[in-house]
Design an enzyme around this catalytic site. Sequence first.
Site, PDB file in Angstrom:
ATOM      1  CG  ASP A 122      45.429  -6.534 -22.124  1.00 48.79           C
ATOM      2  OD1 ASP A 122      46.364  -7.320 -21.906  1.00 48.79           O
ATOM      3  OD2 ASP A 122      44.247  -6.901 -22.285  1.00 48.79           O
ATOM      4  CG  HIS A 169      52.703  -6.951 -16.833  1.00 47.26           C
ATOM      5  ND1 HIS A 169      52.934  -6.879 -15.478  1.00 47.26           N
ATOM      6  CD2 HIS A 169      51.361  -7.085 -16.975  1.00 47.26           C
ATOM      7  CE1 HIS A 169      51.768  -6.966 -14.829  1.00 47.26           C
ATOM      8  NE2 HIS A 169      50.816  -7.094 -15.732  1.00 47.26           N
TER       9      HIS A 169
END
Length: 431
Positions: free
Chosen positions: A14, A42
Amino acid sequence: MAKNVVVVGAQWGDEGKGKIVDWLTSKVDGVVRFNGGNNAGHTIVVNGNKTVLRLIPSGVMHPTMQCYLGNGVVFSPSAFFSELDQLKEHGMDAESRLHVSGNCALLMPYHVALDHARENNLGKKKIGTTGRGIGPAYEDKVARRTVRVADLYNVPFFEERVRTALEYHNFELTHFLHAEALDPQKVIDEVLGFADRLKPRVMDVSHTLNKLMAEGKQFLFEGAQGSMLDIDHGTYPFVTSSNTVAGYATAGAGVGPHHLNYVLGITKAYCTRVGAGPFPTELLDEEGERIRQRGGEFGAVTGRPRRCGWFDGAALRRAVEINGLTGLAVMKLDVLDECDVVRLGVGYKKDGVELEVMPYGAEEVAGCEVIYEDFPGWKTSTYGIKEWDKLPAAARSYLKRLSEVAGCPIAAVSTGPDREQTILLSDPFEA
């Protein structure tokens, strides 16, 4: 001379890999995913429009870019086409630009069922998976039980493999996990239903990439998750089920190590983690909640609130070593703009001994105390700044020390979610 760049997460995932891959894509002839599955999440923002990609490489947002899923990916046909159809709804027909290795292990419906049943069975000891079936899919691959993408086009063989696998997995589901069995024929029919649409997208990705590189083409290799979630090098057992480090780009895409010229590690200016596992710099107070809200720290795939904490230099130093990082991209600097004090973890203490790098294993990490250095907050907006010299002096001091602690130079700093809100200090394709 053509150069190839690997982009990997340097923390617990992340970190913002999607933005950086999207930002660098204009410099390459193709983007390659080499690990993970549809658990990646993503997030990309272009001209204010947000897109979340889970399985498809982040370079797809460039209208002519060719994108490849290497053999190291576990491939869910349903997730793949769902994502493609969502892109079409937003005016981007990317299907003809996507290429899938026939050697990809298929992520099957029974992998998802196993993932959910196992987590439920663990109760308070659950790992905190995304529930997408990634772990069971990799488990089948290692156990030589997997069904590959190429097997879809040999129907008798495919059916035999699925029935054999389900004979094994249904026993676990019913006798051990107290869950419902899956009907083999329904699973076979569901997955074969994607075969015709998928067939034009299937290719020998390894051979294709090697051939194109021999012609002088250059590529971006996109990793999923983060280095501290690597199955070998992360905070085991609170890790993902694949190798997330840069070295896996060679195995997961089928190219030789000599083809990889630069490794860019993505790190936030602070730390986050999703799911269970040790997190030495975690903030369980109002400061942690402020960072979470300002940074929008909620899982792109699961929506779960991310755990937030100060930057962990010992963890990043480990990531620098195991990836051979050439440079860093520091993300979300602007999230710290309102902090009165910004803390930087520079190492650990464990049993009275100072440690420079994060030790292996969850139990060892959980016993560590963080050594911090404090910096005055800059208390002014860095949002959207595109030049290093225009950053507040306090922010530059913090970043310089972060780089020193990590033992790796900073190549880029992100000051906002859009691809243009980036300070470039060193171009990976020219360094």
